[in-house]
Design an enzyme around this catalytic site. Structure first.
Site, mmCIF file in Angstrom:
data_model
loop_
_atom_site.group_PDB
_atom_site.id
_atom_site.type_symbol
_atom_site.label_atom_id
_atom_site.label_comp_id
_atom_site.label_asym_id
_atom_site.label_seq_id
_atom_site.Cartn_x
_atom_site.Cartn_y
_atom_site.Cartn_z
ATOM 1 N N ASN A 225 -10.132 1.698 -12.349
ATOM 2 C CA ASN A 225 -9.242 1.570 -10.919
ATOM 3 C C ASN A 225 -9.961 1.727 -9.547
ATOM 4 O OD1 ASN A 225 -6.549 2.215 -10.111
ATOM 5 N ND2 ASN A 225 -7.842 3.934 -9.248
ATOM 6 N N LYS B 281 -11.346 -9.057 -5.491
ATOM 7 C CA LYS B 281 -10.199 -8.964 -6.378
ATOM 8 C C LYS B 281 -9.988 -10.396 -7.311
ATOM 9 C CE LYS B 281 -9.102 -4.684 -5.691
ATOM 10 N NZ LYS B 281 -9.425 -3.746 -6.667
ATOM 11 N N THR C 164 -0.182 4.524 -0.704
ATOM 12 C CA THR C 164 -1.333 5.184 -1.283
ATOM 13 C C THR C 164 -2.137 5.569 0.241
ATOM 14 O OG1 THR C 164 -2.643 3.453 -1.311
ATOM 15 C CG2 THR C 164 -1.594 3.906 -3.336
ATOM 16 N N TYR D 35 -11.977 -8.488 0.508
ATOM 17 C CA TYR D 35 -11.179 -7.938 -0.639
ATOM 18 C C TYR D 35 -10.604 -8.803 -1.310
ATOM 19 C CZ TYR D 35 -7.441 -4.837 -2.139
ATOM 20 O OH TYR D 35 -6.748 -4.081 -3.171
HETATM 21 N N1 LIG Z 1 -2.586 0.558 -2.645
HETATM 22 C C1 LIG Z 1 -2.210 -0.690 -2.697
HETATM 23 O O1 LIG Z 1 -1.457 -1.307 -2.222
HETATM 24 C C2 LIG Z 1 -3.004 -1.442 -3.886
HETATM 25 C C3 LIG Z 1 -2.603 -2.782 -4.250
HETATM 26 C C4 LIG Z 1 -3.341 -3.432 -5.038
HETATM 27 C C5 LIG Z 1 -4.503 -3.103 -5.617
HETATM 28 N N2 LIG Z 1 -4.756 -1.648 -5.301
HETATM 29 C C6 LIG Z 1 -6.044 -1.306 -5.937
HETATM 30 O O2 LIG Z 1 -5.854 -0.058 -6.592
HETATM 31 C C7 LIG Z 1 -6.934 0.793 -6.709
HETATM 32 C C8 LIG Z 1 -6.618 1.991 -6.117
HETATM 33 O O3 LIG Z 1 -6.247 2.085 -4.631
HETATM 34 P P1 LIG Z 1 -5.301 3.128 -4.014
HETATM 35 O O4 LIG Z 1 -4.482 2.369 -2.932
HETATM 36 O O5 LIG Z 1 -4.851 4.232 -5.010
HETATM 37 O O6 LIG Z 1 -6.519 3.576 -3.251
HETATM 38 P P2 LIG Z 1 -7.044 5.324 -2.686
HETATM 39 O O7 LIG Z 1 -8.039 5.106 -1.563
HETATM 40 O O8 LIG Z 1 -5.899 6.250 -2.807
HETATM 41 O O9 LIG Z 1 -7.867 5.638 -4.106
HETATM 42 C C9 LIG Z 1 -9.263 5.096 -4.283
HETATM 43 C C10 LIG Z 1 -9.847 5.734 -5.418
HETATM 44 O O10 LIG Z 1 -11.065 5.076 -5.731
HETATM 45 C C11 LIG Z 1 -12.154 5.637 -5.545
HETATM 46 N N3 LIG Z 1 -13.408 5.205 -5.019
HETATM 47 C C12 LIG Z 1 -13.681 4.607 -3.753
HETATM 48 N N4 LIG Z 1 -14.563 4.052 -3.537
HETATM 49 C C13 LIG Z 1 -15.394 4.555 -4.783
HETATM 50 C C14 LIG Z 1 -16.759 4.398 -5.115
HETATM 51 N N5 LIG Z 1 -17.809 3.481 -4.392
HETATM 52 N N6 LIG Z 1 -17.203 4.896 -6.435
HETATM 53 C C15 LIG Z 1 -16.209 5.328 -7.222
HETATM 54 N N7 LIG Z 1 -14.895 5.794 -6.721
HETATM 55 C C16 LIG Z 1 -14.636 5.130 -5.560
HETATM 56 C C17 LIG Z 1 -11.997 6.917 -4.475
HETATM 57 O O11 LIG Z 1 -12.647 8.231 -4.885
HETATM 58 C C18 LIG Z 1 -10.408 7.221 -5.104
HETATM 59 O O12 LIG Z 1 -10.152 7.845 -6.294
HETATM 60 C C19 LIG Z 1 -7.996 -0.149 -5.825
HETATM 61 O O13 LIG Z 1 -8.908 -0.910 -6.555
HETATM 62 C C20 LIG Z 1 -7.262 -0.940 -4.857
HETATM 63 O O14 LIG Z 1 -7.940 -2.029 -4.650
HETATM 64 C C21 LIG Z 1 -4.134 -1.148 -4.252
#
Ligand SMILES: NC(=O)c1ccc[n+]([C@@H]2O[C@H](COP(=O)([O-])OP(=O)(O)OC[C@H]3O[C@@H](n4cnc5c(N)ncnc54)[C@H](O)[C@@H]3O)[C@@H](O)[C@H]2O)c1
Length: 255
Positions: A90, A160, A191, A156
């Protein structure tokens, strides 16, 4: 959900947002859960918060760009969970930058965390299962940005998009070992990652975005993505392999 109780689950990036909600959901399903994050304070907070939710096996700091650390943490998580079987792959970051202004460092950072990091964690996890002759499930985190080229997110979007091809490749090669591999494509989810980006876009950005682009008229919640993680990892998805589940309130359905 069928088949989840008793599984050993690793959630990378499980200290915030979607990953934290997924960790909570897997705990509620009766799994033993291990979380990683790349910052100390959120990791401590997450461990405290998740402690009450179920059988938390532990957590560690991890930067998914560090190959050696990934292998060490997978070993530790495997031991703590008494055998890992599920990976919520994730961890990820997002940066909003116009294509003409992205520099080499920005590009490399996003690709290294979101794509190479996902490969590194996925490979170390799969090696562990194959070496132990164990079956399991991997869910890679992609995004609707893997399927459409949102403006100001070229790095990004590319990272992805790569996750989807990585997922298909893993599915083709790991299916024979009894390891199912799928990807999740969430749309706009509330988030900390999005709060940070929206903060720079002026007041009311998220509401405006939802009204104009998302047929359900709202942004998504982390528990709605956590439910999709649980489904893809469970036996309810026992013949779902090498594919993508979109969780976006209908955003990609708009012409
Ligand atoms: N929020 C959205 O709208 C959304 C939509 C589609 C996909 N995503 C994807 O979901 C995932 C989580 O996103 P989120 O919105 O919960 O973000 P968030 O910033 O709340 O959480 C990100 C998590 O990733 C970890 N992280 C970041 N960089 C890191 C690294 N170099 N090494 C290890 N861990 C690392 C952080 O410690 C945290 O636990 C991501 O892959 C993001 O691309 C998010």
């Amino acid at each position: 959900m069928r088949g989840l109780s008793g599984q050993g689950v690793l959630v990378s990036g499980g200290t915030s947002g979607i990953g934290l909600a997924a960790a909570r959901r897997f705990l509620e399903e009766g799994c033993r859960v291990f979380v990683t994050g790349h910052e100390a304070e959120p990791l401590e907070q997450a461990l405290e918060e998740l402690g009450d939710a179920g059988e938390l096996a532990g957590g560690l700091l991890l930067d998914v760009r560090d190959h050696e650390a990934v292998c060490t943490v997978i070993d530790a998580a495997d031991e703590a969970c008494d055998g890992l079987t599920v990976l919520a792959n994730n961890a990820g970051i997002a940066r909003r930058t116009p294509f003409l202004q992205i520099d080499g460092d920005d590009w490399r950072e996003v690709l290294e965390v979101n794509l190479t990091g996902m490969f590194t964690v996925g490979q170390a996890f799969a090696r562990k299962l194959v070496a132990g002759d164990r079956t399991g499930a991997i869910v890679n985190m992609a995004s609707t940005n893997a399927l459409g080229g949102e403006e100001d997110y070229a790095h990004y979007n590319a990272s992805k998009g790569g996750v989807l091809q990585l997922t298909r490749s893993m599915a083709v090669e790991l299916g024979g070992h009894g390891i199912r591999v799928n990807a999740l494509c969430p749309g706009y989810i509330d988030t900390p990652l999005n709060t940070g980006i929206a903060g720079g876009m002026g007041p009311g950005f998220a509401d405006r975005y939802a009204r104009e682009r998302i047929p359900l008229g709202r942004v998504g919640r982390t528990d709605e993505v956590a439910a999709a993680y649980a489904f893809l990892a469970s036996d309810e998805a026992s013949f779902v392999h090498g594919t993508t589940l979109v969780v976006d309130g209908g955003q990609l359905a708009v012409m």
